[in-house]
Design a protein around this motif. Structure first.
Motif: not given
Length: 370
Positions: A45-51, A80-85, A96-102
């Protein structure tokens, strides 16, 4: 790594109606295995690009950065399928990496690795890679949890009650482990040796039983562990360390290069006890008065540990143990960290689940993740 998540139970794996209560769904997924396959680049997903971008920058930090990057990529790819941002900041020498999941997620380490623990990821996770005398990955939102079976065994054995007169920590441990071993030995033939106890279909939660069936129940393994001490001492310590693994939150990892090979980087993991909250059927408050965090490491001997480690017994167990031991003894040069090659495998998503009725994690070996 077998990963579980509320989001996938609702939307994909079990097609549970979203009107059902979250509590019901959460209880169900503790007993259900779900495999999230390593996705192709196109499926990300696009959200995964930041990762991906954070990982690329981390890898540029040398061998230590490469290990940190792979650790984060393993964990985040699995869920990653639960990654929202996701977002990252590269500032003042820190990444610093911040990851938000559903939803929160957790994943058990495969049974063949002989580690009865689960990685648990909150719905929000923060990773910060920076240099402080050594490379450090500070994390917020990651926990390491025991399987509840260990607590049940500890309580059923009544070893705490049998040793309540002991006031010294080491004496208490010696008493409890000796009592527990005698209890386990008596119960082996009548209970733990029986296939119905460790059968995955009948008792999916008996992960420790499946691990020990191939260790205590395998003569060569049984004998090799017994030879590490006098009498029953080695088996007492082994079983006691298994059942007293404490629930913890991970504070940070450290990385120390020892060669030009990133897989040989030595890792430490510093943790703090976690005694509040509930994860599926695991009530962390039940651990409050047991002092597992102190008991599990009190008898650690770095010299004896390295002797055992050098013999090549179960690299997953020994290197995971080395990583946690180093995390508690960061300034002790005699304590060597866990080797990245083996630690990273415990975070890699499984790509080859075994077919029913087997424990699906039996397929998670070799190059197929953990």
């Amino acid at each position: 790594l077998i990963l579980f998540g509320l989001h996938h139970l609702v939307g994909v794996a079990m097609k549970i109606n979203t009107t059902q209560s979250p509590l019901f769904i959460f209880v169900v997924f503790v007993e259900t295995t779900i495999f999230w396959w390593l996705p192709s680049r196109a499926l990300r997903s696009e959200e995964f690009d930041a990762i991906d971008e954070w990982v690329t920058k981390a890898r540029a930090k040398g061998q230590e950065g490469r290990v940190a990057a792979e650790l984060v990529m393993n964990l985040e790819t699995g869920v990653q399928k639960s990654t929202t941002n996701a977002s990252y900041i590269d500032s003042d020498g820190s990444l610093t990496l911040e990851v938000q999941h559903a939803c929160p997620n957790h994943g058990e380490i495969a049974t063949p690795s002989k580690l009865p623990v689960l990685w648990a990821l909150d719905d929000r996770i923060k990773y910060t890679l920076r240099y402080e005398d050594t490379w450090k990955l500070v994390v917020d939102g990651i926990k390491l949890l025991p399987v509840s079976e260990g607590l049940v065994m500890y309580q059923d054995s009544k070893c705490k009650e049998a040793c309540k007169s002991k006031t010294d920590l080491i004496e208490t441990i010696k008493c409890e482990r000796a009592w527990f071993f005698k209890w386990y030995e008596k119960k082996w033939k009548s209970t733990f040796k029986k296939e119905k106890y460790y059968d995955y279909v009948k008792n999916p939660g008996h992960k420790m039983g499946r691990i020990l069936a191939g260790m205590y129940g395998h003569w060569l393994t049984w004998y090799s562990i017994k030879q590490q001490g006098s009498g029953n001492d080695a088996w007492e310590k082994f079983l006691y360390n298994f059942i007293t693994f404490p629930p913890v939150k991970v504070d940070f990892f450290t990385f120390q290069a020892t060669s030009d090979n990133y897989e040989e980087v030595e890792m430490a993991m510093q943790t703090s006890p976690l005694l509040e909250g509930r994860y599926g059927n695991l009530d962390l408050a039940a651990y409050k008065s047991l002092n597992f965090y102190e008991k599990n490491s009190a008898e650690f001997d770095p010299v004896e540990f390295e002797k055992q480690r050098s013999k090549g017994f179960s690299p997953s167990i020994m290197n995971f143990g080395a990583m946690t031991a180093k995390g508690r003894n960061l300034q002790d040069a005699k304590v060597r960290g866990g080797t990245a090659k083996f630690i990273l495998k415990t975070t890699s998503p499984c790509t080859n689940p075994a077919q029913p009725p087997e424990d699906p994690t039996f397929g998670c070996q070799g190059d197929h993740g953990r």
